[in-house]
Design an enzyme around this catalytic site. Structure first.
Site, mmCIF file in Angstrom:
data_model
loop_
_atom_site.group_PDB
_atom_site.id
_atom_site.type_symbol
_atom_site.label_atom_id
_atom_site.label_comp_id
_atom_site.label_asym_id
_atom_site.label_seq_id
_atom_site.Cartn_x
_atom_site.Cartn_y
_atom_site.Cartn_z
ATOM 1 N N TYR A 191 12.252 92.055 128.398
ATOM 2 C CA TYR A 191 13.631 92.054 128.914
ATOM 3 C C TYR A 191 14.314 90.720 128.636
ATOM 4 O O TYR A 191 15.471 90.676 128.202
ATOM 5 C CB TYR A 191 13.589 92.342 130.413
ATOM 6 C CG TYR A 191 14.922 92.519 131.084
ATOM 7 C CD1 TYR A 191 15.638 93.705 130.938
ATOM 8 C CD2 TYR A 191 15.455 91.523 131.894
ATOM 9 C CE1 TYR A 191 16.852 93.888 131.578
ATOM 10 C CE2 TYR A 191 16.671 91.693 132.539
ATOM 11 C CZ TYR A 191 17.364 92.873 132.376
ATOM 12 O OH TYR A 191 18.581 93.050 133.010
ATOM 13 N N LYS A 243 17.620 90.217 126.356
ATOM 14 C CA LYS A 243 18.858 89.670 126.913
ATOM 15 C C LYS A 243 19.262 88.365 126.238
ATOM 16 O O LYS A 243 20.455 88.048 126.123
ATOM 17 C CB LYS A 243 18.706 89.477 128.421
ATOM 18 C CG LYS A 243 18.657 90.785 129.206
ATOM 19 C CD LYS A 243 19.849 91.670 128.903
ATOM 20 C CE LYS A 243 19.969 92.839 129.880
ATOM 21 N NZ LYS A 243 21.127 93.716 129.557
#
Length: 250
Positions: A151, A155
């Protein structure tokens, strides 16, 4: 005010739904895109009930042909989309040694491939209009977070993607910016507490104790920031990352 058509991905609930409602309140027609088509329809119906224009479109943002079809439908039913919020995302948290290849690939596909496919499909309408607003959802996790190598990498990638879009598309009157939320109260973060084996209330208390503004964020906090980047007045703001996280980490 000029009426624009906005697309918000992952808009069935949480940050996406709040953003769709806010952009509708700002005067935009809004396409609510999500794999959860029934919940997306509820968001769209709520916008219409409040006097706005909206449609729900069920789509997997990682599917190239489905994305192209969805954008064509939006253009036909609401008008050419010139506002785009890439919000669709998933979590597959785990420590590195426990993380599967599927955990890694799924997160990369939804966040990065999804943002790429939708943006590529929508930018043609923006270029033709010589006006556009792209807002991508990053996260404070882009700075690094235990149990989120997938993640966090995705991001962080969103931030590089955003800055590159700003460079390529600026000459067409298109801006690209990113909003990086801190901890936001959503169904997704509730699932995180469940995985940790603690109550959501305990989780929120722990977040608040470590945040300069001592509370957890709400979806509307993010929607407000997105609204600014999508506004007419933000035409000279591009390639920026705005952390909406209650203050810097201690």
């Amino acid at each position: 005010m000029t009426t624009r058509t906005a697309i918000v991905t992952g808009a069935a609930r949480g940050i996406g739904a709040a953003t769709a409602r806010r952009l509708a309140a700002d005067g935009n027609a809004v396409a609510v895109l999500d794999r959860l088509e029934d919940q997306a329809r509820e968001t769209a119906e709520a916008i219409v009930a409040d006097g706005g224009r909206a449609i729900a479109v069920g789509v997997d943002v990682t599917d190239e042909s489905a994305v192209a079809t969805a954008v064509e439908r939006v253009a036909a039913e609401l008008g050419a989309p010139t506002v785009l919020v890439n919000n669709a995302g998933i979590l597959r948290d785990n420590l590195l040694f426990k993380m599967s290849v599927d955990d890694w690939d799924s997160v990369m596909d939804v966040h990065l491939r999804g943002a790429f496919l939708v943006t590529r499909a929508v930018q043609a309408h923006m270029v033709e209009a010589r006006w556009g607003r792209i807002v991508n959802l990053s996260s404070i996790s882009a700075l690094g977070n235990r149990g989120q190598v997938n993640y966090a990498a995705a991001k962080a990638g969103i931030q590089g993607f955003t800055k590159s879009l700003a460079i390529e598309l600026g000459k067409f009157g298109i801006t690209a910016n990113a909003v990086a939320p801190g901890f936001i109260v959503t169904d997704m973060t509730k699932q995180t507490a469940e995985r940790m084996g603690i109550s959501f209330e305990e989780f929120l208390d722990g977040v608040a104790s470590q945040t300069p503004v001592p509370r957890a964020g709400q979806p509307d906090d993010i929607a407000h920031a997105v609204s600014f980047f999508c506004s007419e007045g933000a035409g000279y703001v591009s390639g920026q990352v705005l952390y909406v996280a209650g203050g810097p980490r201690a």
